[in-house]
Scaffold this motif. Structure first.
Motif, mmCIF file in Angstrom:
data_model
loop_
_atom_site.group_PDB
_atom_site.id
_atom_site.type_symbol
_atom_site.label_atom_id
_atom_site.label_comp_id
_atom_site.label_asym_id
_atom_site.label_seq_id
_atom_site.Cartn_x
_atom_site.Cartn_y
_atom_site.Cartn_z
ATOM 1 N N ASP A 176 -131.061 -6.200 -23.119
ATOM 2 C CA ASP A 176 -132.533 -6.595 -23.148
ATOM 3 C C ASP A 176 -133.219 -7.795 -23.618
ATOM 4 O O ASP A 176 -132.322 -8.507 -24.543
ATOM 5 C CB ASP A 176 -133.267 -5.631 -24.149
ATOM 6 N N THR A 177 -134.166 -8.242 -23.711
ATOM 7 C CA THR A 177 -135.265 -8.896 -23.546
ATOM 8 C C THR A 177 -135.005 -8.609 -25.533
ATOM 9 O O THR A 177 -135.250 -8.610 -26.692
ATOM 10 C CB THR A 177 -136.415 -9.364 -24.190
ATOM 11 N N PRO A 178 -134.510 -9.982 -26.408
ATOM 12 C CA PRO A 178 -134.111 -10.356 -27.630
ATOM 13 C C PRO A 178 -135.198 -10.688 -28.197
ATOM 14 O O PRO A 178 -136.389 -11.017 -28.075
ATOM 15 C CB PRO A 178 -133.454 -11.648 -27.579
ATOM 16 N N ASP A 179 -135.176 -10.244 -29.546
ATOM 17 C CA ASP A 179 -136.385 -10.610 -30.673
ATOM 18 C C ASP A 179 -135.731 -11.746 -31.463
ATOM 19 O O ASP A 179 -135.264 -11.801 -32.058
ATOM 20 C CB ASP A 179 -136.386 -8.874 -32.003
ATOM 21 N N THR A 180 -135.769 -13.106 -30.473
ATOM 22 C CA THR A 180 -135.575 -14.196 -31.135
ATOM 23 C C THR A 180 -136.390 -14.951 -32.629
ATOM 24 O O THR A 180 -135.370 -15.188 -32.793
ATOM 25 C CB THR A 180 -136.544 -15.287 -29.770
ATOM 26 N N ASP A 181 -137.499 -14.300 -32.757
ATOM 27 C CA ASP A 181 -137.999 -14.321 -34.562
ATOM 28 C C ASP A 181 -136.659 -13.994 -35.658
ATOM 29 O O ASP A 181 -137.058 -14.467 -36.348
ATOM 30 C CB ASP A 181 -138.861 -13.267 -34.617
ATOM 31 N N ASN A 182 -136.334 -12.413 -34.882
ATOM 32 C CA ASN A 182 -135.662 -12.219 -36.337
ATOM 33 C C ASN A 182 -133.897 -12.435 -35.484
ATOM 34 O O ASN A 182 -133.019 -11.479 -36.111
ATOM 35 C CB ASN A 182 -135.680 -10.591 -36.199
ATOM 36 N N ALA A 183 -133.243 -13.135 -34.069
ATOM 37 C CA ALA A 183 -132.300 -12.574 -33.506
ATOM 38 C C ALA A 183 -131.350 -11.595 -34.263
ATOM 39 O O ALA A 183 -130.593 -11.318 -34.408
ATOM 40 C CB ALA A 183 -131.362 -13.487 -34.878
ATOM 41 N N LYS A 184 -132.001 -10.408 -33.267
ATOM 42 C CA LYS A 184 -131.504 -9.088 -32.590
ATOM 43 C C LYS A 184 -131.558 -9.153 -30.716
ATOM 44 O O LYS A 184 -132.791 -9.493 -30.481
ATOM 45 C CB LYS A 184 -132.525 -7.616 -33.494
ATOM 46 N N CYS A 185 -130.594 -8.064 -31.064
ATOM 47 C CA CYS A 185 -131.524 -7.682 -29.249
ATOM 48 C C CYS A 185 -130.377 -6.739 -29.083
ATOM 49 O O CYS A 185 -129.404 -5.873 -30.200
ATOM 50 C CB CYS A 185 -130.519 -9.581 -28.197
ATOM 51 N N THR A 186 -130.709 -5.985 -28.357
ATOM 52 C CA THR A 186 -129.874 -4.739 -27.835
ATOM 53 C C THR A 186 -129.129 -4.667 -26.271
ATOM 54 O O THR A 186 -130.291 -5.007 -25.594
ATOM 55 C CB THR A 186 -131.467 -3.441 -27.608
ATOM 56 N N CYS A 187 -128.358 -4.048 -26.840
ATOM 57 C CA CYS A 187 -126.916 -4.332 -25.091
ATOM 58 C C CYS A 187 -126.939 -2.944 -25.304
ATOM 59 O O CYS A 187 -125.626 -2.994 -26.358
ATOM 60 C CB CYS A 187 -125.746 -5.482 -25.709
ATOM 61 N N ASN A 188 -126.805 -2.161 -24.062
ATOM 62 C CA ASN A 188 -125.868 -1.050 -23.734
ATOM 63 C C ASN A 188 -126.065 0.194 -24.884
ATOM 64 O O ASN A 188 -125.717 1.459 -25.596
ATOM 65 C CB ASN A 188 -124.206 -1.154 -23.371
ATOM 66 N N GLY A 189 -127.845 -0.196 -25.874
ATOM 67 C CA GLY A 189 -128.053 0.658 -26.423
ATOM 68 C C GLY A 189 -127.726 0.265 -27.863
ATOM 69 O O GLY A 189 -127.845 1.805 -28.935
ATOM 70 N N VAL A 190 -126.749 -0.753 -28.288
ATOM 71 C CA VAL A 190 -126.954 -0.636 -29.661
ATOM 72 C C VAL A 190 -126.956 -1.689 -29.597
ATOM 73 O O VAL A 190 -126.845 -3.803 -29.101
ATOM 74 C CB VAL A 190 -124.829 -0.837 -29.715
ATOM 75 N N GLU A 191 -128.022 -2.273 -30.762
ATOM 76 C CA GLU A 191 -128.568 -3.265 -31.424
ATOM 77 C C GLU A 191 -127.883 -4.267 -32.380
ATOM 78 O O GLU A 191 -127.183 -4.104 -33.112
ATOM 79 C CB GLU A 191 -129.972 -2.813 -32.436
#
Length: 297
Positions: free
Chosen positions: A23-38
């Protein structure tokens, strides 16, 4: 080919490489969801006292720097020994010459794209940073491949290679591991042995009469049908897909001297294939169920 075989063929192609656009990453907090897992990389920091990673290349000509949290790499002069960004903030990667006064920004924190490859063991998450120094059509960019470290050791950062203005780096960290792995099924417990009977059966009074002959055995049954035309086409396509992958990887390795992600033939096209198949499935389902019309992207 009926709808069942089309769905099977689409799933085979989409999962052939095990690569998933996240998914589109949260660039401010270095987080992203891939295959439903953050996945959270905000805590991926070096253990040398700095707030950024650094690694020289194999020829000791350049020093490479990386930081994707806290606004990116430091901008004050002297923080990075061989690179001064002159107060320009927001860069996640940079390279500084070990022999001359040169420093180049490689990619911006705000321009990220995450890709999960769970076909690897351990799995990998490649983060693509764009928007580095250079012209609009020739700007520097880099990939940092975060490899899962199941031993939960200190993060490591190394420079891998450079290819025509694109730089490749590798970071090992436990943060790249799936935080919600599928649990293993419990082992079935064998049933306890039956207790002995308190009243044993009396001995048999004599031999039993011979059993009556049973009914004659049934006639031969009709065998199962062979493969259908749809099954044959599916098998042929799957075999051709394996041959394509093997030949393409051999060509990339022998002729283009690629390694790692570079071995995947036509990698950029296949990375986008999952999204295209998803749109196609939505369109087909709408046509079959007649519940709505396909919406163009």
């Amino acid at each position: 080919m009926d709808l069942k075989h089309l769905v099977v063929l689409g799933c085979l192609v989409a999962t052939a490489y095990g690569i998933t656009n996240c998914d589109t990453p949260d660039t401010d907090n270095a987080k992203c969801t891939c295959n439903g897992v953050e996945y959270d990389f905000s805590g991926v920091m070096p253990n040398d006292g700095n707030n950024f990673f650094s690694s020289p290349d194999g020829d000791n000509q350049w020093m490479y720097y990386f930081q994707m949290v806290e606004g990116g790499l430091p901008t004050d002069g002297g923080a990075m020994s061989y690179c001064n960004l002159d107060g320009v903030s927001g860069y996640a990667g940079a390279q500084g010459s070990l022999t001359q006064d040169e420093c180049y920004a490689l990619g911006q924190v705000s321009q990220q794209e995450w890709t999960l490859d769970d076909s690897k063991d351990p799995q990998e998450i490649a983060v693509h940073f764009t928007g580095g120094q250079g012209t609009e059509d020739d700007a520097r960019q880099f990939y940092n491949t975060f490899q899962c470290d199941p031993n939960n050791g200190d993060p490591t950062f190394t420079f891998d290679r450079e290819d025509s203005g694109t730089y490749y780096m590798i970071t090992t960290t436990y943060a790249a591991c799936n935080p919600n792995p599928s649990p293993s099924p419990p082992s079935p417990n064998p049933p306890p042995p039956s207790p002995p009977s308190p009243n044993p059966s009396p001995p048999s009074p004599g031999p039993s009469p011979p059993p009556r002959p049973g009914p004659p055995p049934p006639g031969p049954q009709k065998g199962n049908k062979g493969l259908t035309k749809g099954d044959t086409i599916t098998i042929i396509v799957f075999v051709l897909l394996i041959m394509y992958v093997a030949a393409g990887m051999t060509y990339q390795y022998k002729v283009k001297q690629e390694s790692g992600y570079g071995l995947i033939p036509n990698r950029d096209m296949w990375v986008e294939l999952g999204s295209l198949i998803k749109d196609g499935c939505k369109f087909s389902w709408a046509k079959v169920t007649k519940k709505g019309e396909y919406q163009s992207l």
